[in-house]
Every structure is written in structure tokens, then in C-alpha cells.
Design a protein around this motif. Structure first.
Motif, mmCIF file in Angstrom:
data_model
loop_
_atom_site.group_PDB
_atom_site.id
_atom_site.type_symbol
_atom_site.label_atom_id
_atom_site.label_comp_id
_atom_site.label_asym_id
_atom_site.label_seq_id
_atom_site.Cartn_x
_atom_site.Cartn_y
_atom_site.Cartn_z
ATOM 1 N N MET A 1 -51.956 -47.896 -15.150
ATOM 2 C CA MET A 1 -51.242 -49.104 -15.507
ATOM 3 C C MET A 1 -50.093 -49.319 -14.524
ATOM 4 O O MET A 1 -49.378 -48.391 -14.186
ATOM 5 N N LYS A 22 -46.049 -56.772 -21.007
ATOM 6 C CA LYS A 22 -47.014 -56.040 -21.838
ATOM 7 C C LYS A 22 -48.311 -56.836 -21.950
ATOM 8 O O LYS A 22 -49.404 -56.282 -21.836
ATOM 9 N N ASP A 23 -48.182 -58.155 -22.149
ATOM 10 C CA ASP A 23 -49.365 -59.017 -22.244
ATOM 11 C C ASP A 23 -50.139 -59.079 -20.929
ATOM 12 O O ASP A 23 -51.335 -59.375 -20.925
ATOM 13 N N ASP A 25 -50.533 -56.474 -19.080
ATOM 14 C CA ASP A 25 -50.967 -55.081 -18.883
ATOM 15 C C ASP A 25 -50.091 -54.309 -17.904
ATOM 16 O O ASP A 25 -50.584 -53.500 -17.120
ATOM 17 N N GLU A 27 -46.686 -51.752 -17.673
ATOM 18 C CA GLU A 27 -45.694 -50.921 -18.348
ATOM 19 C C GLU A 27 -44.348 -51.426 -17.832
ATOM 20 O O GLU A 27 -44.188 -51.649 -16.633
ATOM 21 N N GLU A 112 -47.040 -64.895 -14.686
ATOM 22 C CA GLU A 112 -48.424 -64.581 -14.306
ATOM 23 C C GLU A 112 -48.800 -65.251 -12.988
ATOM 24 O O GLU A 112 -49.389 -64.623 -12.105
#
Length: 121
Positions: A1, A22-23, A25, A27, A112
């Protein structure tokens, strides 16, 4: 991760960013100023950094310049997340080594897309 360090003096911003990461992926880890962030990076260099500009002790730009000179400091993708809207400051941040720049407030779609543009997603 993959790991992302969120550097912001606002606890609320760090928490919101942590949920977004978190959404995606990631840490996440937190630092409330550039000095804490440098200590973190010396121990464990993250894959990405969400970075505020205006913070006490060590601001975001000073941290970015120190990071890019540190061993392995050229590796993390750095996205400035700040209310700073001055075009000259944005240029200064990009020239200092920021990969992307977003204005607060930000949301998961913005983070994102910036991570995708920077090649970290």
C-alpha cells in the motif's frame, strides 16, 4: 500500500485528507508543520505528500526545498493543497519541486485527479 503524508496545521484538514486517501487505497500519516514532516521523511519517505503552504515553525515551501535536497527527497509526489492563490507563489512552488497544486477547499475528485496526473495512481 502506498503511503501519503498530510502536512497541514489544521487537524480538520488532516482528518478530511486522511479519509480521502483511505478511499484511494493510501495509508496516511500526519504532520502539523514542515519540521515534523522532515522528521517523518528522514525515518520513512512517503510515496506522496499533501502539503499546506502557511504553517508555523516551518512553512510548506521551506519544507519542500529541504525535502528535495534530502536523500530520497526527489521521490515523493508533492501536491500543494492551500488557500494561497497568488500566481507567483504557485510558480515558485512548482519551480521548488511541487508536482501539482490544488486550492482549498478540495475534495476526493480533485485529489484523485491530481494524483493521477502526477502518476501516483
Amino acid at each position: 500500500m502506498k503511503k501519503c503524508l498530510v502536512v497541514d496545521d489544521s487537524k480538520m484538514i488532516r482528518r478530511v485528507a486522511g479519509r480521502i486517501l483511505k478511499d484511494l487505497d493510501f495509508e496516511s500519516a500526519e504532520a502539523e508543520n514542515g519540521e515534523e514532516a522532515m522528521k517523518f521523511c528522514r525515518l520513512s519517505m512517503p510515496d506522496a505528500i499533501l502539503l499546506d503552504w502557511n504553517m508555523p515553525i516551518m512553512d510548506g515551501l521551506s519544507f519542500l526545498k529541504a525535502l528535495r535536497k534530502a536523500p530520497g527527497g526527489d521521490a515523493p509526489v508533492v501536491v500543494f493543497c492551500t488557500a494561497e492563490r497568488d500566481v507567483d507563489k504557485i510558480i515558485e512552488a512548482m519551480e521548488a519541486g511541487a508536482n501539482e497544486y490544488v486550492m482549498k477547499p478540495f475534495d476526493s475528485d480533485i485529489i484523485e485527479s491530481k494524483f493521477a496526473e502526477a502518476g501516483i495512481l
